[in-house]
Design a protein around this motif. Sequence first.
Motif, PDB file in Angstrom:
ATOM      1  N   VAL A 109       0.839  -1.201   0.000  1.00 16.28           N
ATOM      2  CA  VAL A 109       0.000   0.000   0.000  1.00 16.28           C
ATOM      3  C   VAL A 109       0.876   1.254   0.000  1.00 16.28           C
ATOM      4  O   VAL A 109       0.667   2.187  -0.788  1.00 16.28           O
ATOM      5  N   ILE A 139      -5.014  -4.079  -3.945  1.00 12.12           N
ATOM      6  CA  ILE A 139      -4.005  -3.797  -2.918  1.00 12.12           C
ATOM      7  C   ILE A 139      -4.647  -3.273  -1.635  1.00 12.12           C
ATOM      8  O   ILE A 139      -4.445  -3.822  -0.547  1.00 12.12           O
ATOM      9  N   TRP A 140      -5.435  -2.191  -1.733  1.00 16.52           N
ATOM     10  CA  TRP A 140      -6.046  -1.608  -0.536  1.00 16.52           C
ATOM     11  C   TRP A 140      -7.071  -2.562   0.084  1.00 16.52           C
ATOM     12  O   TRP A 140      -7.070  -2.773   1.295  1.00 16.52           O
ATOM     13  N   ALA A 190      -0.089   1.545   7.559  1.00 20.26           N
ATOM     14  CA  ALA A 190       0.160   2.000   6.190  1.00 20.26           C
ATOM     15  C   ALA A 190       0.577   3.472   6.168  1.00 20.26           C
ATOM     16  O   ALA A 190       1.493   3.852   5.424  1.00 20.26           O
ATOM     17  N   PHE A 242      -4.435   0.245  -6.953  1.00 22.49           N
ATOM     18  CA  PHE A 242      -4.161   0.637  -5.571  1.00 22.49           C
ATOM     19  C   PHE A 242      -5.376   0.353  -4.686  1.00 22.49           C
ATOM     20  O   PHE A 242      -5.225  -0.112  -3.544  1.00 22.49           O
ATOM     21  N   TYR A 243      -6.560   0.610  -5.242  1.00 14.36           N
ATOM     22  CA  TYR A 243      -7.773   0.315  -4.464  1.00 14.36           C
ATOM     23  C   TYR A 243      -8.062  -1.180  -4.423  1.00 14.36           C
ATOM     24  O   TYR A 243      -8.288  -1.758  -3.349  1.00 14.36           O
TER      25      TYR A 243
END
Length: 397
Positions: A127, A352-353, A366, A348-349
């Motif tokens: 992240v 991963i997030w 994070a 990223f969302y």
Amino acid sequence: MDQSKKANRLTSIFEVLWVSLKLGLTSFGGPVAHLGYFHDEYVRRKKWLDERSFADLVALCQFLPGPASSQVGIGIGTIRAGLLGGFIAWLGFTLPSVIALVLFALVVKGFDIGNVGWIHGLKIVAVAIVAQAILGMGQKLTPDRKRVTIAIVSATITLIWQTTIAQIALIALAALIGVLLYREKTDVERPELQIPVSRTIGLICLVLFFAILVGLPILRGISTQHWLALFDSFYRSGSLVFGGGHVVLPLLEREMLPTGWVSKENFLSGYGVTQAVPGPLFTFASYLGAINGGILGAAIATFAIFLPAYLLVIGTLPFWNVLRSNPKIQGALTGINSAVVGILLAAFYNPIWTSAIIDPADFALAAILFILLVFWKLPPWVIVIAGAIGGTLTIII
């Protein structure tokens, strides 16, 4: 003079090996996170490439089938130290995860590590790494509202329409929009790179790529050699994958399970283990090869699945400067680079997030890692260790 050139080339090769090996030992989080690690090491620290050239290389590798992060590494190694440099860059980045996964295959096949705290901590590291990459690339590649709009629309479409075809279509559409909006703009900041590979070598690599892709199934049909069938399965999987490591899963599943080469249980447990090691996700092939044929099977599978990526990168690099200096191609790359930022934002969302930030403690860890990386300028390996420790502590607490 010749001795001096040889010494410099040898120094460059060892430097590429050292840097790529360090990345191979510390690059957790999948292909998107790898690009963040590469950007930090090759662009910010080593300055082997400028921001624009790195972005253009990423855009080129997004167009090519295969593991994009590994192809970017091969490209950078080739630019830095020639053909051998490209191979060394791939070897250094890939070897640590190959060794780890082969050991898992041979020793701890059924060991479930999916819920271990340090594994979760490494997801949180990803992240921070990807957030840094988005920040840096976004500032350079989307400086105006048109490019920001392309990035946000790309992120939206990627999140809503999560297929490989969607990503390819999105990049193609972004290229077209870039040509329409920016074809008259001359980019004086795009320096020409010295590519130490001739066009003849490039054409030979492209011909080899297609010849092997077409020829292997024919040879497999008339031969009873198991290793040839294994090579064909992994080479074809590596040749037809767009979108990164996770996309190779269904292709490998169709190659491995119907043939009985690997059981479904071993297949799924191996894929879980692959998420826990650094380096490219394509090294899942090393695990499958080891399950099926031991060390020799792992070597064949690893070589076969990465060979298309190497041939395609070496094949296209000699023509790169000509393509990127063309105004229309520059416009296309401008659009593609903006779309890549959007695709990075979407990744990223998800995943991963969504897979890493589950509760407030995860978010706090994070944020701390991001601050240490971006503002305190700590090296990525320190962030990896801190994330692993922090992930363990969040489970304990």
